[in-house]
Write a protein that holds these residues in place. Structure first.
Motif, PDB file in Angstrom:
ATOM      1  N   THR A 185       9.272  -0.884 -32.965  1.00  0.00           N
ATOM      2  CA  THR A 185       8.615  -0.653 -31.669  1.00  0.00           C
ATOM      3  C   THR A 185       7.950  -1.894 -31.098  1.00  0.00           C
ATOM      4  N   HIS A 186       7.968  -2.994 -31.841  1.00  0.00           N
ATOM      5  CA  HIS A 186       7.296  -4.220 -31.401  1.00  0.00           C
ATOM      6  C   HIS A 186       8.107  -4.908 -30.290  1.00  0.00           C
ATOM      7  N   LYS A 187       7.406  -5.460 -29.308  1.00  0.00           N
ATOM      8  CA  LYS A 187       8.001  -6.200 -28.193  1.00  0.00           C
ATOM      9  C   LYS A 187       8.979  -5.339 -27.391  1.00  0.00           C
ATOM     10  N   LYS A 188       8.587  -4.099 -27.155  1.00  0.00           N
ATOM     11  CA  LYS A 188       9.389  -3.224 -26.302  1.00  0.00           C
ATOM     12  C   LYS A 188       8.866  -3.297 -24.867  1.00  0.00           C
ATOM     13  N   ARG A 189       9.721  -2.942 -23.939  1.00  0.00           N
ATOM     14  CA  ARG A 189       9.404  -3.046 -22.516  1.00  0.00           C
ATOM     15  C   ARG A 189       9.102  -1.675 -21.913  1.00  0.00           C
ATOM     16  N   GLN A 190       8.627  -1.707 -20.682  1.00  0.00           N
ATOM     17  CA  GLN A 190       8.410  -0.474 -19.918  1.00  0.00           C
ATOM     18  C   GLN A 190       8.832  -0.709 -18.477  1.00  0.00           C
ATOM     19  N   MET A 191       9.520   0.284 -17.891  1.00  0.00           N
ATOM     20  CA  MET A 191      10.012   0.157 -16.528  1.00  0.00           C
ATOM     21  C   MET A 191       9.554   1.355 -15.695  1.00  0.00           C
ATOM     22  N   PRO A 192       8.521   1.195 -14.869  1.00  0.00           N
ATOM     23  CA  PRO A 192       8.134   2.295 -13.972  1.00  0.00           C
ATOM     24  C   PRO A 192       9.209   2.544 -12.931  1.00  0.00           C
ATOM     25  N   CYS A 193       9.106   3.667 -12.241  1.00  0.00           N
ATOM     26  CA  CYS A 193      10.039   3.963 -11.161  1.00  0.00           C
ATOM     27  C   CYS A 193       9.409   4.988 -10.234  1.00  0.00           C
ATOM     28  N   PHE A 194      10.043   5.222  -9.105  1.00  0.00           N
ATOM     29  CA  PHE A 194       9.520   6.224  -8.175  1.00  0.00           C
ATOM     30  C   PHE A 194      10.663   6.881  -7.421  1.00  0.00           C
ATOM     31  N   ALA A 195      10.406   8.103  -6.974  1.00  0.00           N
ATOM     32  CA  ALA A 195      11.363   8.861  -6.155  1.00  0.00           C
ATOM     33  C   ALA A 195      10.656   9.237  -4.867  1.00  0.00           C
ATOM     34  N   SER A 196      11.197   8.760  -3.748  1.00  0.00           N
ATOM     35  CA  SER A 196      10.525   8.939  -2.459  1.00  0.00           C
ATOM     36  C   SER A 196      11.349   9.764  -1.488  1.00  0.00           C
ATOM     37  N   ARG A 197      10.651  10.710  -0.820  1.00  0.00           N
ATOM     38  CA  ARG A 197      11.217  11.403   0.334  1.00  0.00           C
ATOM     39  C   ARG A 197      10.260  11.255   1.519  1.00  0.00           C
ATOM     40  N   LEU A 198       9.504  10.148   1.502  1.00  0.00           N
ATOM     41  CA  LEU A 198       8.632   9.856   2.635  1.00  0.00           C
ATOM     42  C   LEU A 198       9.477   9.591   3.879  1.00  0.00           C
ATOM     43  N   THR A 199       8.960   9.960   5.027  1.00  0.00           N
ATOM     44  CA  THR A 199       9.698   9.806   6.275  1.00  0.00           C
ATOM     45  C   THR A 199       9.075   8.771   7.204  1.00  0.00           C
ATOM     46  N   LYS A 200       8.031   8.098   6.721  1.00  0.00           N
ATOM     47  CA  LYS A 200       7.385   7.071   7.534  1.00  0.00           C
ATOM     48  C   LYS A 200       6.669   6.092   6.616  1.00  0.00           C
ATOM     49  N   ASP A 201       6.366   4.909   7.125  1.00  0.00           N
ATOM     50  CA  ASP A 201       5.578   3.950   6.360  1.00  0.00           C
ATOM     51  C   ASP A 201       4.172   4.495   6.143  1.00  0.00           C
ATOM     52  N   PHE A 202       3.585   4.119   5.011  1.00  0.00           N
ATOM     53  CA  PHE A 202       2.226   4.581   4.721  1.00  0.00           C
ATOM     54  C   PHE A 202       1.437   3.447   4.078  1.00  0.00           C
ATOM     55  N   TYR A 203       0.237   3.227   4.595  1.00  0.00           N
ATOM     56  CA  TYR A 203      -0.632   2.146   4.123  1.00  0.00           C
ATOM     57  C   TYR A 203      -1.929   2.719   3.576  1.00  0.00           C
ATOM     58  N   LEU A 204      -2.403   2.146   2.476  1.00  0.00           N
ATOM     59  CA  LEU A 204      -3.674   2.530   1.869  1.00  0.00           C
ATOM     60  C   LEU A 204      -4.634   1.350   1.999  1.00  0.00           C
ATOM     61  N   HIS A 205      -5.135   1.125   3.194  1.00  0.00           N
ATOM     62  CA  HIS A 205      -6.028   0.000   3.412  1.00  0.00           C
ATOM     63  C   HIS A 205      -7.419   0.299   2.861  1.00  0.00           C
ATOM     64  N   MET A 206      -8.082  -0.759   2.397  1.00  0.00           N
ATOM     65  CA  MET A 206      -9.480  -0.642   2.035  1.00  0.00           C
ATOM     66  C   MET A 206     -10.292  -0.337   3.285  1.00  0.00           C
ATOM     67  N   PRO A 207     -11.231   0.633   3.252  1.00  0.00           N
ATOM     68  CA  PRO A 207     -12.045   0.911   4.431  1.00  0.00           C
ATOM     69  C   PRO A 207     -12.953  -0.254   4.765  1.00  0.00           C
ATOM     70  N   ALA A 208     -13.148  -0.493   6.056  1.00  0.00           N
ATOM     71  CA  ALA A 208     -14.002  -1.596   6.490  1.00  0.00           C
ATOM     72  C   ALA A 208     -15.441  -1.358   6.075  1.00  0.00           C
ATOM     73  N   LYS A 209     -16.130  -2.395   5.613  1.00  0.00           N
ATOM     74  CA  LYS A 209     -17.520  -2.281   5.212  1.00  0.00           C
ATOM     75  C   LYS A 209     -18.400  -2.173   6.464  1.00  0.00           C
ATOM     76  N   ASN A 210     -19.496  -1.453   6.310  1.00  0.00           N
ATOM     77  CA  ASN A 210     -20.438  -1.326   7.416  1.00  0.00           C
ATOM     78  C   ASN A 210     -21.035  -2.683   7.753  1.00  0.00           C
ATOM     79  N   LYS A 211     -21.028  -3.019   9.035  1.00  0.00           N
ATOM     80  CA  LYS A 211     -21.572  -4.292   9.463  1.00  0.00           C
ATOM     81  C   LYS A 211     -23.035  -4.151   9.823  1.00  0.00           C
ATOM     82  N   THR A 212     -23.815  -5.160   9.510  1.00  0.00           N
ATOM     83  CA  THR A 212     -25.242  -5.140   9.824  1.00  0.00           C
ATOM     84  C   THR A 212     -25.538  -6.311  10.736  1.00  0.00           C
TER      85      THR A 212
END
Length: 239
Positions: free
Chosen positions: A211-238
């Motif tokens: 089991t030494h020096k084995k790899r890992q390969m993530p993957c994903f299955a998408s049926r999204l119909t539009k682009d999607f962004y996870l932006h960091m919320p803007a910090k409150n300005k003072t």
């Protein structure tokens, strides 16, 4: 942004060999990441198979009208197409994802439903090492993505173990959270980069020749119909 439901199964009463040591590291990192991204985060630990379904059914009954998306993170032992409850009962992943379909959760219709799965999907290596799998697993080749606007992201490809360190947690969750926090890319671009990092920079370190020096390969299955962004919320300005 929306609700993030994290289900983390660490303990399996009556089966101490199944304890997922190190998963608390993943819990903390996921909480910090999704709270920083502006999500309402709910963490549930050690749920039975029925309780996992109930938690997602309850989420589907919430009003998501003002939300942009829904995120669910499932972490437990796994085999292809199913995941293990804390009661050692297997539940099909599609049973869980299907609780959020448009007919059952109309306020999420047309919005991304994103599932991250940290679990094994097979038994390709020695089950005695720290992995998210059980012995003697059969593979089930079913689709976990029930309809449009769903995205399922897996820590490993079909048939393989997903690696977890008792000290540092899961490599997939670690790299996923880093990319979510550091990147303003579209979600598919983020996941592609996570795939690249894990596939090219991770090696298991067990001291066991099998089991030494084995790899890992993530993957994903998408049926999204539009682009999607996870932006960091803007910090409150003072002033």
């Amino acid at each position: 942004m929306g609700k993030c439901l994290i289900i983390s199964n660490e303990d399996f009463p009556g089966a101490p060999r199944l304890q997922r040591t190190g998963c608390r590291v993943d819990d903390h990192l996921l909480l910090k990441t999704f709270q920083s991204l502006g999500f309402d985060v709910q963490l549930e630990r050690n749920l039975s198979a029925d309780e996992m379904t109930a938690a997602l059914t309850k989420a589907s009954e919430d009003n998501h009208t003002d939300m942009s998306c829904f995120v669910c993170v499932l972490m437990s032992h796994g085999k292809e197409g199913t995941i293990l409850g804390s009661d050692q009962q297997w539940i099909p992943i599609k049973t869980l994802t299907s609780t959020l379909t448009a007919d059952l959760c109309p306020t999420l219709q047309g919005k991304p439903k994103i599932f991250f799965l940290q679990s094994c999907r097979g038994e390709m290596y020695d089950p005695g090492v720290e992995t998210d799998s059980e012995e003697a697993l059969d593979f089930i080749g079913i689709s976990d993505v029930p309809e449009l606007d769903f995205l399922c992201c897996y820590s490993t490809v079909e048939g393989y173990y997903s690696w977890r360190s008792p000290q540092t947690g899961s490599v997939f969750i670690c790299e996923l959270c880093k990319m979510l926090m550091d990147s303003h890319l579209e979600i598919i671009q983020i996941l592609t980069r996570v795939n690249h990092i894990v596939a090219n920079h991770f090696e298991s370190y067990t001291g066991d020749s099998a089991t030494h020096k084995k790899r890992q390969m993530p993957c994903f299955a998408s049926r999204l119909t539009k682009d999607f962004y996870l932006h960091m919320p803007a910090k409150n300005k003072t002033k």
